[in-house]
Scaffold this active site. Structure first.
Site, PDB file in Angstrom:
ATOM      1  CG  ASP A 120      11.443  -7.442 -16.811  1.00  0.00           C
ATOM      2  OD1 ASP A 120      10.379  -7.563 -16.189  1.00  0.00           O
ATOM      3  OD2 ASP A 120      11.829  -8.223 -17.692  1.00  0.00           O
TER       4      ASP A 120
ATOM      5  CG  HIS B 107      11.999 -12.867 -15.345  1.00  0.00           C
ATOM      6  ND1 HIS B 107      12.772 -11.814 -14.929  1.00  0.00           N
ATOM      7  CD2 HIS B 107      11.260 -12.398 -16.381  1.00  0.00           C
ATOM      8  CE1 HIS B 107      12.518 -10.757 -15.702  1.00  0.00           C
ATOM      9  NE2 HIS B 107      11.611 -11.090 -16.592  1.00  0.00           N
TER      10      HIS B 107
ATOM     11  N   GLY C 196     -10.122   1.804  -2.280  1.00  0.00           N
ATOM     12  CA  GLY C 196     -10.638   0.443  -2.343  1.00  0.00           C
ATOM     13  C   GLY C 196     -10.437  -0.397  -1.103  1.00  0.00           C
ATOM     14  CB  THR C 197      -8.612   0.016   2.031  1.00  0.00           C
ATOM     15  OG1 THR C 197      -8.792   1.420   2.121  1.00  0.00           O
ATOM     16  CG2 THR C 197      -7.288  -0.296   1.394  1.00  0.00           C
TER      17      THR C 197
ATOM     18  N   GLY D 240      -6.554   5.952   4.023  1.00  0.00           N
ATOM     19  CA  GLY D 240      -6.034   4.716   3.448  1.00  0.00           C
ATOM     20  C   GLY D 240      -6.121   4.725   1.939  1.00  0.00           C
ATOM     21  N   PRO D 241      -5.495   3.742   1.294  1.00  0.00           N
ATOM     22  CG  PRO D 241      -3.986   2.065   0.791  1.00  0.00           C
ATOM     23  CD  PRO D 241      -4.784   2.620   1.904  1.00  0.00           C
TER      24      PRO D 241
ATOM     25  CD  GLU E 263       8.181 -14.007 -19.066  1.00  0.00           C
ATOM     26  OE1 GLU E 263       8.384 -13.957 -17.841  1.00  0.00           O
ATOM     27  OE2 GLU E 263       7.916 -13.002 -19.748  1.00  0.00           O
TER      28      GLU E 263
HETATM   29  P1  ADP Z   1     -12.911   3.125  -0.478  1.00  0.00           P
HETATM   30  O1  ADP Z   1     -14.016   3.998  -0.013  1.00  0.00           O
HETATM   31  O2  ADP Z   1     -11.879   2.876   0.563  1.00  0.00           O
HETATM   32  O3  ADP Z   1     -12.285   3.545  -1.775  1.00  0.00           O
HETATM   33  P2  ADP Z   1     -15.016   1.228  -0.708  1.00  0.00           P
HETATM   34  O4  ADP Z   1     -15.502   1.268   0.665  1.00  0.00           O
HETATM   35  O5  ADP Z   1     -15.796   2.016  -1.710  1.00  0.00           O
HETATM   36  O6  ADP Z   1     -13.503   1.668  -0.774  1.00  0.00           O
HETATM   37  O7  ADP Z   1     -14.876  -0.287  -1.162  1.00  0.00           O
HETATM   38  C1  ADP Z   1     -15.311  -0.739  -2.397  1.00  0.00           C
HETATM   39  C2  ADP Z   1     -15.827  -2.150  -2.311  1.00  0.00           C
HETATM   40  O8  ADP Z   1     -14.777  -3.062  -2.019  1.00  0.00           O
HETATM   41  C3  ADP Z   1     -16.830  -2.358  -1.205  1.00  0.00           C
HETATM   42  O9  ADP Z   1     -18.122  -2.077  -1.651  1.00  0.00           O
HETATM   43  C4  ADP Z   1     -16.654  -3.828  -0.846  1.00  0.00           C
HETATM   44  O10 ADP Z   1     -17.411  -4.645  -1.701  1.00  0.00           O
HETATM   45  C5  ADP Z   1     -15.208  -4.084  -1.122  1.00  0.00           C
HETATM   46  N1  ADP Z   1     -14.399  -4.000   0.101  1.00  0.00           N
HETATM   47  C6  ADP Z   1     -13.394  -3.127   0.328  1.00  0.00           C
HETATM   48  N2  ADP Z   1     -12.850  -3.328   1.534  1.00  0.00           N
HETATM   49  C7  ADP Z   1     -13.519  -4.351   2.101  1.00  0.00           C
HETATM   50  C8  ADP Z   1     -13.423  -5.016   3.364  1.00  0.00           C
HETATM   51  N3  ADP Z   1     -12.516  -4.675   4.277  1.00  0.00           N
HETATM   52  N4  ADP Z   1     -14.293  -6.019   3.595  1.00  0.00           N
HETATM   53  C9  ADP Z   1     -15.209  -6.376   2.686  1.00  0.00           C
HETATM   54  N5  ADP Z   1     -15.346  -5.784   1.488  1.00  0.00           N
HETATM   55  C10 ADP Z   1     -14.517  -4.776   1.180  1.00  0.00           C
HETATM   56 ZN    ZN Z   2      10.686  -9.792 -17.874  1.00  0.00          ZN
END
Ligand code: ADP
Ligand code: ZN
Length: 659
Positions: free
Chosen positions: A515, A442, A220-221, A217-218, A439
């Site tokens: 844009d 838009h 921060g997920t 996955g992307p 703006e």
């Molecule tokens: P990845 O490993 O996918 O890059 P992380 O697990 O390191 O992402 O996520 C970073 C932070 O973002 C976590 O410590 C948490 O605080 C927050 N976070 C991300 N996804 C969730 C989720 N589904 N539920 C709660 N917190 C999340």
């Molecule tokens: Zn614009």
């Protein structure tokens, strides 16, 4: 993943550097010192022959001598008749070698020369010993230090030592409750937890236990978070290492680290081994992505270890990646990372839940509506949302409040999406007018075209991330699909800022570059991916390569076709621009009125905007567009969420860096 080891590394690397510099400086100083010493000695001492010495004695030119073990030092008598010069000219002492000569002492005494024997000079001896040995000592220290460092790095001496980088947690303390949304991912990991709890249950039936699961996955997920939650739920230790930790300059280090990691884990079984960014070592071994022998060795070692260990002990390997397409097929075959768990960007419901999880520990008043925040943040991932909640709390403190309110949250959303407000930036009157019209251009298209989302807010307060102003659109509901009509409206909307500039000021500015970029991206995708152009029909001319990262697409067609695609994209954009100009010209009155209002207020809400708009159009209030067409939310593909924020960044604000 937070890696507490990276800091240590930095420190370790700084150590030897300063050490080397210090040692080098010491050596150079010593060498300089002895060189100068020699020079001084040379200029004030002069060697003469024994004959000359005797002549000097006989002619009374000698004041005193000092007889040493290997030489005689001669201090001449001051030259008679030239007493002044004694003061100015430095006294030159002479020396000569020792010659077997029994008569010398008598001869000196006769000539009235004072004679002195040498007392062995202990201090001088020590000094010279120090001067000659110290550099050697320093060099030796330096070399031995470097060698030990190299030996450790290459695993020559430290096979068991490289586990310094493994990050172990006995109890992560994180459970599935801490991971919001991602229900499918949690579900498929639930059985893994059960297996870690009770490996024998599966083994007795004869079921083959899974060895590894790949979290895809992307960024921060919440992939790391999920892996920790699995360990926490199963109450087993959590071993983690990032793929890049394995890769070092020295061939063989990575492989030895893999070996260590598994050895340590086997001792602690049952446990979880988590490898973040596995693509750093698991890249396909064919030449397409560039081969390198160190990485291949590491990967081979990983494959061997995965095949080698006994699952009945209860070891599970989790790995995370956002580039599954580059992974080596050998990693993915059954018996290795055969399970793939998708951890995608959260949908509306997921975002609400994530916000709730992070809001738990933050004091909030009852104006707070997390659903509205979730709606405004389509495309944001878990880490963004966590960040927003935290920013909001900081905002509240900054405003001197004890609890977080909805306005803090909205401010935080904007800060994360477009940067902080730059209130001190003073724009000229003319520039404010241009930005304002841009703006409103838009926003007017959004209001005029039913398919576009209603406007939430328009502002011409510049932002730190480059926008001089922007329109914030908030969709009424989450969308997974876009119709062709919606995409065409988006094109018109993106280009309407520039169109307003041209209509009103009869000139254009650099402010529309962002844009144009976005509009081009959409138009190109319509032609090459979505089959939405008459000319090409349903041919796929581009594929998205890294779906979870930047979503860059690669063309695969002949040069001639590519040129035609460009033509087609140009045509689409041109059409949209004409349409924007036409719509704005037809609504010039609304454009002027709202733009003037915006210049005065700097920030206006969607309600204020619609009020003026309805007045001019003669539409009575409360005929809301709430009955927006329902778009089925069944399919997930294709509906790449398009940014709700339009900005007017960059060059109009060239002076930005100076401010
Ligand atoms: P990845 O490993 O996918 O890059 P992380 O697990 O390191 O992402 O996520 C970073 C932070 O973002 C976590 O410590 C948490 O605080 C927050 N976070 C991300 N996804 C969730 C989720 N589904 N539920 C709660 N917190 C999340
Ligand atoms: Zn614009």
């Amino acid at each position: 993943m937070e890696n507490n080891n990276s800091n240590n590394n930095g420190r370790n690397q700084k150590g030897p550097q300063t050490f080397i510099i210090l040692a080098a400086a010491a050596i150079i100083t010593l060498m300089l010192f002895s060189f100068i010493n020699n020079l001084l000695v040379d200029s004030s001492k002069k060697q003469i022959t024994y004959n000359e010495f005797l002549e000097m004695v006989d002619s009374g030119q000698v004041k005193s001598v000092e007889i040493g073990s290997d030489s005689i030092t001669i201090i001449p008598a001051p030259t008679s008749g030239n007493n002044d010069s004694v003061l100015t000219v430095p006294i030159i002492t002479y020396y000569t070698g020792i010659v077997e000569d029994d008569t010398l002492i008598q001869r000196l005494l006769d000539a009235g020369v004072s004679v002195e024997g040498e007392i062995p000079d202990r201090v001088g001896f020590l000094e010279s010993l120090l001067v000659s040995l110290l550099p050697l000592l320093l060099i030796w220290l330096l070399l031995s230090f470097l060698f030990s460092k190299m030996a450790k790095g290459s695993g020559m001496m430290g096979v068991g030592k490289s586990n310094a980088k493994v990050y172990v947690e006995k109890e992560t303390g994180i459970t599935f409750k801490d991971v919001a949304g991602e229900d499918e991912a949690k579900e498929s990991l639930q059985e893994v937890v059960d297996f870690l709890h009770n490996p024998t249950k599966y083994a007795t039936i004869g079921a083959k236990l899974p060895k590894g699961a790949l979290l895809v996955g992307p960024p921060g997920t919440g992939k790391t978070l999920l892996a920790k939650a699995v360990a926490g739920e199963a109450k087993v230790p959590f071993f983690s290492m990032a793929g890049s930790d394995f890769v070092e300059m020295f061939v063989g280090v990575g492989a030895s680290r893999v070996r260590d990691l598994f050895k340590e884990a086997q001792k602690a079984a049952p446990c979880i081994i988590f490898i973040d960014e596995i693509d750093a070592i698991g890249k396909s071994r064919d030449a397409r992505y560039g081969g390198d022998s160190e990485r291949e060795q590491t990967l081979n070692q990983l494959l061997a270890e995965m095949d080698g260990f006994d699952t009945s002990k209860g070891i599970l390997i989790l790995a995370a990646t956002n580039r599954p397409e580059v992974l080596d097929k050998a990693l993915l075959r059954p018996g290795r990372f055969d399970r793939r768990v998708i951890v995608d960007k959260p949908d509306l419901k997921g975002r609400v839940e994530i916000l709730k999880v992070h809001a738990k520990n933050v004091l909030m008043d009852d104006t707070v509506d997390l659903d509205a925040i979730a709606l405004a943040t389509s495309g944001a991932v878990g880490s963004d949302l966590a960040n927003m909640i935290n920013e909001a709390a900081i905002n509240a403190v900054k405003h001197g409040r004890q609890v977080v309110s909805q306005s803090d949250l909205f401010e935080a959303v904007e800060v994360v999406l477009v940067g902080k407000e730059k209130k001190d930036r003073i724009m000229s009157k003319e520039e404010r007018r241009i930005v304002s019209y841009h703006e409103v251009g838009h926003a007017l298209i959004s209001a005029l075209e039913k398919d576009a989302e209603p406007v939430q807010k328009i502002t011409i307060v510049p932002r730190t991330m480059g926008a001089l102003g922007y329109v914030m659109n908030v969709p009424e509901e989450e969308k997974y699909l876009n119709t062709e009509k919606e995409l065409r409206t988006m094109l018109v909307k993106f280009l309407a800022g520039r169109a307003a500039e041209e209509i009103v000021f009869d000139t254009v500015t650099t402010g529309a570059s962002n844009d144009i970029e976005k509009a081009t991206e959409i138009a190109r995708a319509m032609v090459t991916q979505y089959g939405m152009s008459e000319k090409f029909g349903l041919i796929g001319l581009e594929t998205v390569e890294s779906k979870y990262l930047d979503g860059k697409a690669a063309m695969h067609c002949g040069d001639a076709t590519a040129a035609e695609v460009d033509q087609e994209v140009m045509r689409l954009l041109k059409e949209s621009y004409e349409r924007a100009k036409q719509l704005l010209t037809e609504n010039r009155e609304a454009l002027d009125k709202i733009a003037e209002f915006l210049i005065e207020k700097e920030t206006i809400t969607g309600k204020e905007f619609m009020k003026i708009f309805h007045e001019i159009k003669g539409i009575p209030e409360e005929t809301d567009t709430d009955s927006a067409e329902e778009v089925s939310g069944a399919a997930k593909e294709g509906g790449e969420a398009v940014t709700e924020i339009q900005e007017l960044p960059v060059n109009l604000a060239k002076e930005e860096q100076d401010v």
